[in-house]
Scaffold this motif. Structure first.
Motif, PDB file in Angstrom:
ATOM      1  N   ILE A  64       0.834  -1.196   0.000  1.00  0.00           N
ATOM      2  CA  ILE A  64       0.000   0.000   0.000  1.00  0.00           C
ATOM      3  C   ILE A  64       0.875   1.254   0.000  1.00  0.00           C
ATOM      4  CG2 ILE A  64      -1.665   1.320   1.367  1.00  0.00           C
ATOM      5  CD1 ILE A  64      -2.827  -1.391   2.260  1.00  0.00           C
ATOM      6  N   GLU A  65       1.934   1.216   0.802  1.00  0.00           N
ATOM      7  CA  GLU A  65       2.836   2.365   0.851  1.00  0.00           C
ATOM      8  C   GLU A  65       3.536   2.560  -0.496  1.00  0.00           C
ATOM      9  OE1 GLU A  65       6.538   4.090   3.529  1.00  0.00           O
ATOM     10  OE2 GLU A  65       5.588   2.205   4.061  1.00  0.00           O
ATOM     11  N   GLU A  66       3.955   1.472  -1.099  1.00  0.00           N
ATOM     12  CA  GLU A  66       4.623   1.562  -2.404  1.00  0.00           C
ATOM     13  C   GLU A  66       3.672   2.109  -3.466  1.00  0.00           C
ATOM     14  OE1 GLU A  66       5.379   0.118  -6.357  1.00  0.00           O
ATOM     15  OE2 GLU A  66       4.256  -1.213  -5.054  1.00  0.00           O
ATOM     16  N   GLN A  67       2.415   1.692  -3.430  1.00  0.00           N
ATOM     17  CA  GLN A  67       1.424   2.206  -4.380  1.00  0.00           C
ATOM     18  C   GLN A  67       1.179   3.697  -4.159  1.00  0.00           C
ATOM     19  OE1 GLN A  67       0.235   1.000  -6.992  1.00  0.00           O
ATOM     20  NE2 GLN A  67      -0.267  -1.157  -6.815  1.00  0.00           N
ATOM     21  N   ALA A  68       1.118   4.104  -2.887  1.00  0.00           N
ATOM     22  CA  ALA A  68       0.900   5.515  -2.576  1.00  0.00           C
ATOM     23  C   ALA A  68       2.074   6.363  -3.069  1.00  0.00           C
ATOM     24  CB  ALA A  68       0.698   5.703  -1.075  1.00  0.00           C
ATOM     25  N   LEU A  69       3.283   5.864  -2.880  1.00  0.00           N
ATOM     26  CA  LEU A  69       4.463   6.609  -3.337  1.00  0.00           C
ATOM     27  C   LEU A  69       4.502   6.690  -4.861  1.00  0.00           C
ATOM     28  CD1 LEU A  69       7.190   5.156  -0.948  1.00  0.00           C
ATOM     29  CD2 LEU A  69       6.224   7.459  -0.902  1.00  0.00           C
ATOM     30  N   ARG A  70       4.219   5.599  -5.520  1.00  0.00           N
ATOM     31  CA  ARG A  70       4.343   5.540  -6.974  1.00  0.00           C
ATOM     32  C   ARG A  70       3.146   6.190  -7.683  1.00  0.00           C
ATOM     33  NH1 ARG A  70       2.893   1.228 -10.204  1.00  0.00           N
ATOM     34  NH2 ARG A  70       2.886  -0.136  -8.415  1.00  0.00           N
ATOM     35  N   SER A  71       1.951   5.828  -7.318  1.00  0.00           N
ATOM     36  CA  SER A  71       0.769   6.284  -8.054  1.00  0.00           C
ATOM     37  C   SER A  71       0.302   7.675  -7.639  1.00  0.00           C
ATOM     38  CB  SER A  71      -0.388   5.301  -7.842  1.00  0.00           C
ATOM     39  OG  SER A  71      -0.039   4.024  -8.298  1.00  0.00           O
ATOM     40  N   LEU A  72       0.343   7.975  -6.355  1.00  0.00           N
ATOM     41  CA  LEU A  72      -0.197   9.237  -5.859  1.00  0.00           C
ATOM     42  C   LEU A  72       0.879  10.276  -5.549  1.00  0.00           C
ATOM     43  CD1 LEU A  72      -2.843   7.696  -3.450  1.00  0.00           C
ATOM     44  CD2 LEU A  72      -3.201   8.525  -5.774  1.00  0.00           C
ATOM     45  N   ASN A  73       2.137   9.920  -5.778  1.00  0.00           N
ATOM     46  CA  ASN A  73       3.271  10.815  -5.518  1.00  0.00           C
ATOM     47  C   ASN A  73       3.271  11.302  -4.069  1.00  0.00           C
ATOM     48  OD1 ASN A  73       4.214  10.632  -8.187  1.00  0.00           O
ATOM     49  ND2 ASN A  73       2.762  12.204  -8.834  1.00  0.00           N
ATOM     50  N   MET A  74       2.916  10.447  -3.150  1.00  0.00           N
ATOM     51  CA  MET A  74       2.929  10.789  -1.738  1.00  0.00           C
ATOM     52  C   MET A  74       4.318  10.524  -1.177  1.00  0.00           C
ATOM     53  SD  MET A  74      -0.702   9.162  -0.586  1.00  0.00           S
ATOM     54  CE  MET A  74      -1.079  10.197   0.792  1.00  0.00           C
ATOM     55  N   VAL A  75       4.641  11.217  -0.093  1.00  0.00           N
ATOM     56  CA  VAL A  75       5.942  11.026   0.551  1.00  0.00           C
ATOM     57  C   VAL A  75       5.715  10.699   2.017  1.00  0.00           C
ATOM     58  CG1 VAL A  75       7.207  12.521  -1.032  1.00  0.00           C
ATOM     59  CG2 VAL A  75       6.132  13.494   0.987  1.00  0.00           C
ATOM     60  N   SER A  76       6.684  10.051   2.611  1.00  0.00           N
ATOM     61  CA  SER A  76       6.600   9.726   4.029  1.00  0.00           C
ATOM     62  C   SER A  76       6.831  10.979   4.857  1.00  0.00           C
ATOM     63  CB  SER A  76       7.646   8.677   4.403  1.00  0.00           C
ATOM     64  OG  SER A  76       7.397   7.486   3.713  1.00  0.00           O
ATOM     65  N   VAL A  77       6.154  11.079   5.962  1.00  0.00           N
ATOM     66  CA  VAL A  77       6.269  12.243   6.840  1.00  0.00           C
ATOM     67  C   VAL A  77       7.357  11.968   7.864  1.00  0.00           C
ATOM     68  CG1 VAL A  77       5.035  13.681   8.498  1.00  0.00           C
ATOM     69  CG2 VAL A  77       3.841  12.755   6.528  1.00  0.00           C
ATOM     70  N   HIS A  78       8.217  12.987   8.081  1.00  0.00           N
ATOM     71  CA  HIS A  78       9.273  12.872   9.077  1.00  0.00           C
ATOM     72  C   HIS A  78       8.853  13.649  10.325  1.00  0.00           C
ATOM     73  CE1 HIS A  78      11.752  11.049   6.032  1.00  0.00           C
ATOM     74  NE2 HIS A  78      11.522  12.072   5.223  1.00  0.00           N
ATOM     75  N   ALA A  79       9.488  13.368  11.432  1.00  0.00           N
ATOM     76  CA  ALA A  79       9.109  13.969  12.710  1.00  0.00           C
ATOM     77  C   ALA A  79       9.184  15.495  12.675  1.00  0.00           C
ATOM     78  CB  ALA A  79       9.995  13.420  13.826  1.00  0.00           C
ATOM     79  N   GLY A  80      10.122  16.055  11.928  1.00  0.00           N
ATOM     80  CA  GLY A  80      10.266  17.513  11.846  1.00  0.00           C
ATOM     81  C   GLY A  80       9.145  18.166  11.064  1.00  0.00           C
ATOM     82  N   GLN A  81       8.413  17.425  10.300  1.00  0.00           N
ATOM     83  CA  GLN A  81       7.355  17.990   9.479  1.00  0.00           C
ATOM     84  C   GLN A  81       5.986  17.961  10.164  1.00  0.00           C
ATOM     85  OE1 GLN A  81       7.977  15.227   6.251  1.00  0.00           O
ATOM     86  NE2 GLN A  81       8.785  16.875   4.939  1.00  0.00           N
ATOM     87  N   ILE A  82       5.900  17.365  11.325  1.00  0.00           N
ATOM     88  CA  ILE A  82       4.610  17.222  12.010  1.00  0.00           C
ATOM     89  C   ILE A  82       4.355  18.448  12.874  1.00  0.00           C
ATOM     90  CG2 ILE A  82       3.298  15.852  13.664  1.00  0.00           C
ATOM     91  CD1 ILE A  82       4.938  13.425  12.775  1.00  0.00           C
ATOM     92  N   GLN A  83       3.172  19.006  12.758  1.00  0.00           N
ATOM     93  CA  GLN A  83       2.759  20.138  13.595  1.00  0.00           C
ATOM     94  C   GLN A  83       1.593  19.683  14.442  1.00  0.00           C
ATOM     95  OE1 GLN A  83       1.813  23.484  11.141  1.00  0.00           O
ATOM     96  NE2 GLN A  83       3.914  23.753  10.440  1.00  0.00           N
ATOM     97  N   TYR A  84       1.692  19.908  15.744  1.00  0.00           N
ATOM     98  CA  TYR A  84       0.630  19.528  16.660  1.00  0.00           C
ATOM     99  C   TYR A  84      -0.198  20.760  16.981  1.00  0.00           C
ATOM    100  CZ  TYR A  84       3.248  15.234  17.266  1.00  0.00           C
ATOM    101  OH  TYR A  84       3.894  14.059  17.056  1.00  0.00           O
ATOM    102  N   ILE A  85      -1.490  20.653  16.900  1.00  0.00           N
ATOM    103  CA  ILE A  85      -2.404  21.756  17.196  1.00  0.00           C
ATOM    104  C   ILE A  85      -3.166  21.377  18.454  1.00  0.00           C
ATOM    105  CG2 ILE A  85      -4.373  23.078  16.388  1.00  0.00           C
ATOM    106  CD1 ILE A  85      -3.438  22.436  13.541  1.00  0.00           C
ATOM    107  N   THR A  86      -3.136  22.255  19.409  1.00  0.00           N
ATOM    108  CA  THR A  86      -3.870  21.983  20.640  1.00  0.00           C
ATOM    109  C   THR A  86      -4.984  23.007  20.765  1.00  0.00           C
ATOM    110  OG1 THR A  86      -2.330  23.337  21.890  1.00  0.00           O
ATOM    111  CG2 THR A  86      -1.873  20.978  21.802  1.00  0.00           C
ATOM    112  N   VAL A  87      -6.076  22.609  21.315  1.00  0.00           N
ATOM    113  CA  VAL A  87      -7.231  23.485  21.477  1.00  0.00           C
ATOM    114  C   VAL A  87      -7.184  24.144  22.844  1.00  0.00           C
ATOM    115  CG1 VAL A  87      -9.753  23.548  21.515  1.00  0.00           C
ATOM    116  CG2 VAL A  87      -8.565  21.991  19.980  1.00  0.00           C
ATOM    117  N   GLY A  88      -7.347  25.479  22.873  1.00  0.00           N
ATOM    118  CA  GLY A  88      -7.435  26.190  24.149  1.00  0.00           C
ATOM    119  C   GLY A  88      -6.113  26.720  24.642  1.00  0.00           C
ATOM    120  N   ASP A  89      -4.977  26.264  24.191  1.00  0.00           N
ATOM    121  CA  ASP A  89      -3.681  26.786  24.637  1.00  0.00           C
ATOM    122  C   ASP A  89      -3.258  27.925  23.739  1.00  0.00           C
ATOM    123  OD1 ASP A  89      -3.516  24.938  26.649  1.00  0.00           O
ATOM    124  OD2 ASP A  89      -2.277  23.525  25.517  1.00  0.00           O
ATOM    125  N   LYS A  90      -2.690  28.992  24.382  1.00  0.00           N
ATOM    126  CA  LYS A  90      -2.215  30.151  23.605  1.00  0.00           C
ATOM    127  C   LYS A  90      -0.754  30.353  23.816  1.00  0.00           C
ATOM    128  CE  LYS A  90      -6.508  32.617  23.392  1.00  0.00           C
ATOM    129  NZ  LYS A  90      -7.184  33.853  23.508  1.00  0.00           N
TER     130      LYS A  90
END
Length: 90
Positions: A64-90
């Protein structure tokens, strides 16, 4: 009187013999039908096993991952690319 009794018994004997022949014919016909149904069931079981094998092969994570990479041009996400959104914190 005895001739008439012999005729009745002979007729009953012939009818019984024909009944036995018919019963044997029906039993053979039903046995053949049963054998065909069992052969069809075995064929369906083989096909079902093949379909289950195909499904397990197609559902593997690596495929499934190979199909996603090849057919849909998707890439794997690395830890530095993840953004966490929290509700209520400023």
């Amino acid at each position: 009187m005895i001739t008439r009794l012999n005729l009745i018994l002979t007729t009953l004997l012939v009818l019984c013999a024909l009944s036995v022949i018919n019963a044997q014919y029906q039993a053979r016909r039903l046995f053949i039908e049963l054998e065909r149904a069992q052969a069809g069931a075995r064929q369906h079981e083989i096909e079902w096993a093949q379909l289950q094998l195909d499904q397990s092969t197609l559902a593997k994570h690596a495929r499934i991952e190979e199909q996603a990479l090849r057919s849909l041009n998707m890439v794997s996400v690395h830890a530095g690319q993840i953004q966490y959104i929290t509700v209520g914190d400023k």
